[in-house]
Design an enzyme around this catalytic site. Structure first.
Site, PDB file in Angstrom:
ATOM      1  N   GLU A  40       0.857  -1.203   0.000  1.00 12.14           N
ATOM      2  CA  GLU A  40       0.000   0.000   0.000  1.00 12.14           C
ATOM      3  C   GLU A  40       0.884   1.241   0.000  1.00 12.14           C
ATOM      4  OE1 GLU A  40      -3.343   1.148  -0.027  1.00 12.14           O
ATOM      5  OE2 GLU A  40      -2.352   3.098   0.234  1.00 12.14           O
ATOM      6  N   ARG A 123     -15.584   4.751   6.729  1.00 16.74           N
ATOM      7  CA  ARG A 123     -14.655   3.952   5.930  1.00 16.74           C
ATOM      8  C   ARG A 123     -13.352   3.632   6.690  1.00 16.74           C
ATOM      9  NH1 ARG A 123     -13.466   4.111  -0.098  1.00 16.74           N
ATOM     10  NH2 ARG A 123     -15.508   4.957  -0.413  1.00 16.74           N
ATOM     11  N   ARG A 202     -19.278  17.544   0.075  1.00 19.97           N
ATOM     12  CA  ARG A 202     -19.516  16.624   1.190  1.00 19.97           C
ATOM     13  C   ARG A 202     -19.214  17.313   2.508  1.00 19.97           C
ATOM     14  NH1 ARG A 202     -15.971  11.647  -1.026  1.00 19.97           N
ATOM     15  NH2 ARG A 202     -16.839  10.455   0.675  1.00 19.97           N
ATOM     16  N   ASP A 318     -12.273  -0.949  -8.028  1.00 15.36           N
ATOM     17  CA  ASP A 318     -12.259   0.285  -8.834  1.00 15.36           C
ATOM     18  C   ASP A 318     -11.154   0.283  -9.881  1.00 15.36           C
ATOM     19  OD1 ASP A 318     -14.390   1.302  -7.454  1.00 15.36           O
ATOM     20  OD2 ASP A 318     -13.439   3.218  -6.961  1.00 15.36           O
TER      21      ASP A 318
HETATM   22  C1  FAD Z   1     -18.632  10.133  -2.923  1.00 20.92           C
HETATM   23  C2  FAD Z   1     -18.543   8.627  -3.023  1.00 20.92           C
HETATM   24  C3  FAD Z   1     -19.425   7.837  -2.288  1.00 20.92           C
HETATM   25  C4  FAD Z   1     -19.375   6.440  -2.406  1.00 20.92           C
HETATM   26  N1  FAD Z   1     -20.263   5.683  -1.685  1.00 20.92           N
HETATM   27  C5  FAD Z   1     -20.266   4.348  -1.845  1.00 20.92           C
HETATM   28  C6  FAD Z   1     -21.195   3.536  -1.118  1.00 20.92           C
HETATM   29  O1  FAD Z   1     -21.965   4.007  -0.283  1.00 20.92           O
HETATM   30  N2  FAD Z   1     -21.178   2.180  -1.349  1.00 20.92           N
HETATM   31  C7  FAD Z   1     -20.329   1.591  -2.242  1.00 20.92           C
HETATM   32  O2  FAD Z   1     -20.383   0.363  -2.428  1.00 20.92           O
HETATM   33  N3  FAD Z   1     -19.412   2.331  -2.918  1.00 20.92           N
HETATM   34  C8  FAD Z   1     -19.372   3.684  -2.742  1.00 20.92           C
HETATM   35  N4  FAD Z   1     -18.439   4.430  -3.416  1.00 20.92           N
HETATM   36  C9  FAD Z   1     -17.451   3.748  -4.266  1.00 20.92           C
HETATM   37  C10 FAD Z   1     -16.319   3.211  -3.403  1.00 20.92           C
HETATM   38  O3  FAD Z   1     -15.726   4.267  -2.699  1.00 20.92           O
HETATM   39  C11 FAD Z   1     -15.263   2.515  -4.255  1.00 20.92           C
HETATM   40  O4  FAD Z   1     -15.889   1.619  -5.141  1.00 20.92           O
HETATM   41  C12 FAD Z   1     -14.280   1.742  -3.368  1.00 20.92           C
HETATM   42  O5  FAD Z   1     -13.551   2.609  -2.534  1.00 20.92           O
HETATM   43  C13 FAD Z   1     -13.296   0.960  -4.234  1.00 20.92           C
HETATM   44  O6  FAD Z   1     -12.432   0.234  -3.390  1.00 20.92           O
HETATM   45  P1  FAD Z   1     -11.012  -0.208  -3.924  1.00 20.92           P
HETATM   46  O7  FAD Z   1     -10.351  -0.921  -2.797  1.00 20.92           O
HETATM   47  O8  FAD Z   1     -11.144  -0.894  -5.221  1.00 20.92           O
HETATM   48  O9  FAD Z   1     -10.244   1.171  -4.192  1.00 20.92           O
HETATM   49  P2  FAD Z   1      -9.808   2.265  -3.085  1.00 20.92           P
HETATM   50  O10 FAD Z   1     -10.750   2.275  -1.944  1.00 20.92           O
HETATM   51  O11 FAD Z   1      -9.607   3.535  -3.846  1.00 20.92           O
HETATM   52  O12 FAD Z   1      -8.389   1.749  -2.562  1.00 20.92           O
HETATM   53  C14 FAD Z   1      -7.252   1.728  -3.411  1.00 20.92           C
HETATM   54  C15 FAD Z   1      -6.007   1.683  -2.547  1.00 20.92           C
HETATM   55  O13 FAD Z   1      -4.864   1.488  -3.377  1.00 20.92           O
HETATM   56  C16 FAD Z   1      -3.821   2.359  -2.965  1.00 20.92           C
HETATM   57  N5  FAD Z   1      -2.947   2.610  -4.123  1.00 20.92           N
HETATM   58  C17 FAD Z   1      -3.227   3.345  -5.232  1.00 20.92           C
HETATM   59  N6  FAD Z   1      -2.208   3.323  -6.091  1.00 20.92           N
HETATM   60  C18 FAD Z   1      -1.239   2.553  -5.528  1.00 20.92           C
HETATM   61  C19 FAD Z   1       0.069   2.136  -5.949  1.00 20.92           C
HETATM   62  N7  FAD Z   1       0.594   2.512  -7.132  1.00 20.92           N
HETATM   63  N8  FAD Z   1       0.806   1.355  -5.103  1.00 20.92           N
HETATM   64  C20 FAD Z   1       0.295   0.955  -3.888  1.00 20.92           C
HETATM   65  N9  FAD Z   1      -0.935   1.322  -3.446  1.00 20.92           N
HETATM   66  C21 FAD Z   1      -1.696   2.096  -4.273  1.00 20.92           C
HETATM   67  C22 FAD Z   1      -4.559   3.599  -2.475  1.00 20.92           C
HETATM   68  O14 FAD Z   1      -3.755   4.368  -1.601  1.00 20.92           O
HETATM   69  C23 FAD Z   1      -5.772   2.984  -1.779  1.00 20.92           C
HETATM   70  O15 FAD Z   1      -5.521   2.692  -0.426  1.00 20.92           O
HETATM   71  C24 FAD Z   1     -18.442   5.827  -3.284  1.00 20.92           C
HETATM   72  C25 FAD Z   1     -17.526   6.617  -4.012  1.00 20.92           C
HETATM   73  C26 FAD Z   1     -17.575   8.008  -3.885  1.00 20.92           C
HETATM   74  C27 FAD Z   1     -16.584   8.835  -4.680  1.00 20.92           C
END
Ligand code: FAD
Length: 438
Positions: A40, A123, A202, A318
């Site tokens: 991370e 979160r 927000r 994502d």
């Molecule tokens: C305003 C808003 C409200 C939302 N509400 C909801 C909701 O109520 N319910 C829902 O299901 N979804 C919701 N979402 C969507 C949700 O936030 C995302 O789908 C979710 O966070 C995706 O999780 P993830 O782990 O794939 O990515 P992330 O949560 O973005 O985590 C990615 C991680 O990778 C790390 N990273 C990035 N690049 C690198 C790299 N090169 N090397 C090492 N680490 C790295 C980052 O630091 C981060 O910790 C919302 C989104 C927004 C913008």
């Protein structure tokens, strides 16, 4: 000097990113006797204060990945409505139309989300609980820069110059994923998310103030207000001590992907956008702090990733299908990805013992994941954008007719919530077998 992986070692998977998808995947893979390391970029667990809710399908998947995930969620979740009689409804109302004295009662549309279907949580608190039960260490402060496939595995290089090796790598590195960039190519538009021309203001409001202004019932329950070109959402968080308010507004300008996704904004800006709306929406906006955050909403709709896997490199959450937040389902679809990968790599770990066959089996698992997960996850990206158009009266079929809007949102939401998990697992196994046979 990198240690060579021995054929009899457990499968070693590197996960990039410790957001939501990454730690859940680590928990799932650990149940399959797979060795995991999470890398991370952040130096420590981020204390992200934003609220997040998990849909019914996401909760079912969590129970199948590792039931302790639901315990973590329950420990930090905030009930919607009266804690003795939790309210599982999503509520919609026309927030715009009003009579001159603005006293007319509005029709409230209620959509049953299933048990705890609209229970939000903090979160950062959820992540802290997950990190406590992780079976592996998290290598904090490791920002991935490059991945190279080598004989029998992958080698990763990080921005601090260090390198590491694994059998395969899964990018759970979010909307600005470096792994997606490496997988698809740096010059390809699909490697990057794009601005949806919506911004989200927000802010958090103390519950006492919200209750005094909006009434106890309204302040303690989730509520969405639709209207022309914008919409507002609020729901209780922090064990009902705070109300999370999100106001979505159209922004015709540009927002480059290199720019920070958030910036400081003022309440005046938001108040201006809702100046001619009904009294309740104006009161909600007036509750916001004088200074707040404005977030640019990005997604991958115009340039979807054509594949989620290549060789022994894969993307999930994502990183694969960043969506706008209008279905509140982006993270939930990532949870489905986690179940799919846990299932497939579980088969590889259990059935494939030699390193040569293992490399092929991991590739087949990733290819099957990409084929099976792509259609549904891309549909959510598209439907999420369309849901915003419906809330904001831009949909050609619904217009400002809230009855039609409600029916349309219900149809789409139910497709997300009532998902055939067993069907997905059957399809994954079939595709995996097909790729392995090739
Ligand atoms: C305003 C808003 C409200 C939302 N509400 C909801 C909701 O109520 N319910 C829902 O299901 N979804 C919701 N979402 C969507 C949700 O936030 C995302 O789908 C979710 O966070 C995706 O999780 P993830 O782990 O794939 O990515 P992330 O949560 O973005 O985590 C990615 C991680 O990778 C790390 N990273 C990035 N690049 C690198 C790299 N090169 N090397 C090492 N680490 C790295 C980052 O630091 C981060 O910790 C919302 C989104 C927004 C913008």
């Amino acid at each position: 000097m990198l240690a060579q992986l021995s054929p009899d070692c457990p499968l070693e998977i590197a996960i990039i990113g410790c957001g939501i998808t990454g730690p859940l995947l680590a928990l799932g893979l650990a149940t399959k006797n797979i060795s995991i390391t999470i890398y991370e970029q952040a130096p420590c667990p981020p204390d992200t204060g934003a609220g997040i809710a998990f849909t019914a399908n996401a909760r079912k998947c969590m129970a199948l990945i590792d039931p302790r995930i639901l315990d973590c969620l329950a420990a930090v979740a905030t009930t919607n409505g009266d804690p003795n009689h939790p309210n599982n409804n999503m509520r919609f109302v026309d927030g715009y139309t009003h009579s001159p004295d603005d006293t007319a009662q509005k029709k409230v549309y209620e959509l049953d989300t299933g048990p705890k279907g609209f229970e939000g949580c903090h979160r950062g608190e959820f992540l802290s609980r997950l990190v406590e039960i992780l079976p592996c260490g998290v290598r904090w402060g490791k920002r991935l820069d490059a991945v190279v496939e080598v004989s029998g595995g992958v080698v990763m290089r990080f921005c601090d110059g260090s390198i590491a090796r694994a059998d395969a790598v899964i990018g759970c590195d979010g909307i600005k994923s470096r792994v997606r960039e490496l997988l698809l190519g740096e010059d390809v538009p699909a490697s990057y998310p794009h601005f949806t021309h919506k911004v989200a203001y927000r802010g958090l409001v103390p519950m006492e103030q919200a209750s005094a202004r909006l009434g106890h019932e309204r302040a303690h329950n989730q509520q969405m207000y639709g209207g022309p070109g914008a919409h507002v959402l609020h729901f209780p968080v922090a064990q009902q001590r705070l109300v999370n308010v999100v106001a979505f507004v159209t922004d015709g300008g540009d927002w480059g992907v290199d720019r920070n996704l958030s910036q400081r904004a003022t309440k005046e800006e938001v108040a201006g956008a809702f100046a001619d709306w009904g009294a309740t929406v104006r009161a909600v906006v007036d509750l916001l702090p004088a200074e707040l955050e404005k977030w640019a909403v990005f997604d991958s709709l115009e340039f979807p990733a054509p594949t989620y896997a290549r060789g022994r490199v894969c993307i999930a959450g994502d990183a694969a299908h960043a969506s706008s937040p209008h279905h509140g389902a982006g993270a939930g679809i990532g949870v489905e990805d986690v179940l799919a990968l846990t299932f497939l790599l579980g088969i590889v770990s259990e059935r494939v013992k030699t390193s040569r066959r293992r490399a092929l089996a991991v590739q087949a698992a990733f290819a099957a994941f990409s084929v099976v997960r792509r259609e549904r996850s891309q549909w959510v990206v598209k439907s999420s954008r369309e849901a915003c158009e419906i809330y904001e009266w831009n949909d050609p079929h619904c217009g400002s007719d809230m009855d039609k809007a409600y029916e349309e949102i219900k149809r789409r939401s139910q497709k997300i919530w009532h998902f055939d998990i067993d069907g997905m697992l059957r399809e994954l196994e079939l595709e995996y077998g097909r790729y392995l046979a090739e």
